[in-house]
Write a protein that holds these residues in place. Sequence first.
Motif: not given
Length: 353
Positions: A7-17, A345-353
């Motif tokens: 399942p999706p993690a309870s931690l997100r790391l949004k990365l602005d590439t 433990r982060f889900d890394v989200l690359v350039n999320p909308a």
Amino acid sequence: MTLADLPPASLRLKLDTQALVANWRALASLSGTARTGAAVKANAYGLGVSHVVPALRDAGCEQFFVAHWSEVPDVLEHVPAAMVSVLHGVSSEAEAAFARSSGAAPVINSLQQAAIWQQSGGGRCHLMVDTGINRLGISPAESGSELIASLDIDMLMSHLACADEDAPQNARQLQAFRDVSAGIAHRQRSLANSAGIALGQDYAFDLTRPGLALYGGVPRPELQGVIRQVAYPEAAILQVRDLQAGDGVGYNARFTATEPMRVATVSIGYADGFLRARGGACALQHGGREMPVLGQVSMDMIVVDCTAAPDLVAGDFLSVPFDLPREAGRSGLSQYELLTTIGSRFDVLVNPA
Ligand SMILES: *Cc1c(COP(=O)(O)O)cnc(C)c1O
């Protein structure tokens, strides 16, 4: 038995590439005619080699530095070995054998390493000369040795100790590097890290090696307003609770409610780089509202004051402030520590909308 999808993690790391690439380009521009590499050791300072290396490669970066041989395979997933250098060099036959088979270049740091490299067959390498940091590198006095003369040195390197300060040692190291490089055969030279780039183009030579500033760190005032934030952590609320006057929060009850209040338990702790030093002066955020951290930071959780945001419920994600200079100033941690302790433990989200 096969497991269901995670399942999706309870931690997100949004990365602005885009910010990452903009930072690399800004540093490249400050480096003048020198080329600009990237320090991607420690999993690209915690942000993830698999996201950072391809983005920088596509932007035109051609030199990637790691510290350990164990870090090489992940980088080789994205770039050819000729673009990879290992700062700790070769301290054993096993490391030299791995270096040869990988094709990544060792940075030779001592006469002993030079001997190990030559005994394993030698070949292209880099050489670190110590000009005052007294960490790794041959001394200028050793630079005339036959062993050094026998090396096939691509890049002659040194490392600045105080580039983030206006210290007289910067100019001394610059002069020492110039002096020593006259006596060692090499194809190119490299001295400046992120802060060294901001010292001016005298320090750039043929290749600069920024790390911190690529990832949003600001080691010198010249880079303020030039470097953009790259990483945006977020953590989910696990529970919302109502406290009564006298209720204590967390280990050792370091916070005690003085009146009824709403709090939220949030899924981030010191195992996720939210170290105890950050608890005191930090507030998480949601829609422009601030939720101060209460009591001790635990390994997997913190508790925040939700008085300003009574609508929040379990599952809502809160922003964790990560403006590196500001958070370093508030916590007493270095910008490097804030990045490299992020954890896995982060889900890394690359350039999320
Ligand atoms: C880590 C490192 C760098 C990058 O330094 P930053 O301060 O993060 O820019 C450059 N050169 C060497 C030798 C390093 O160890």
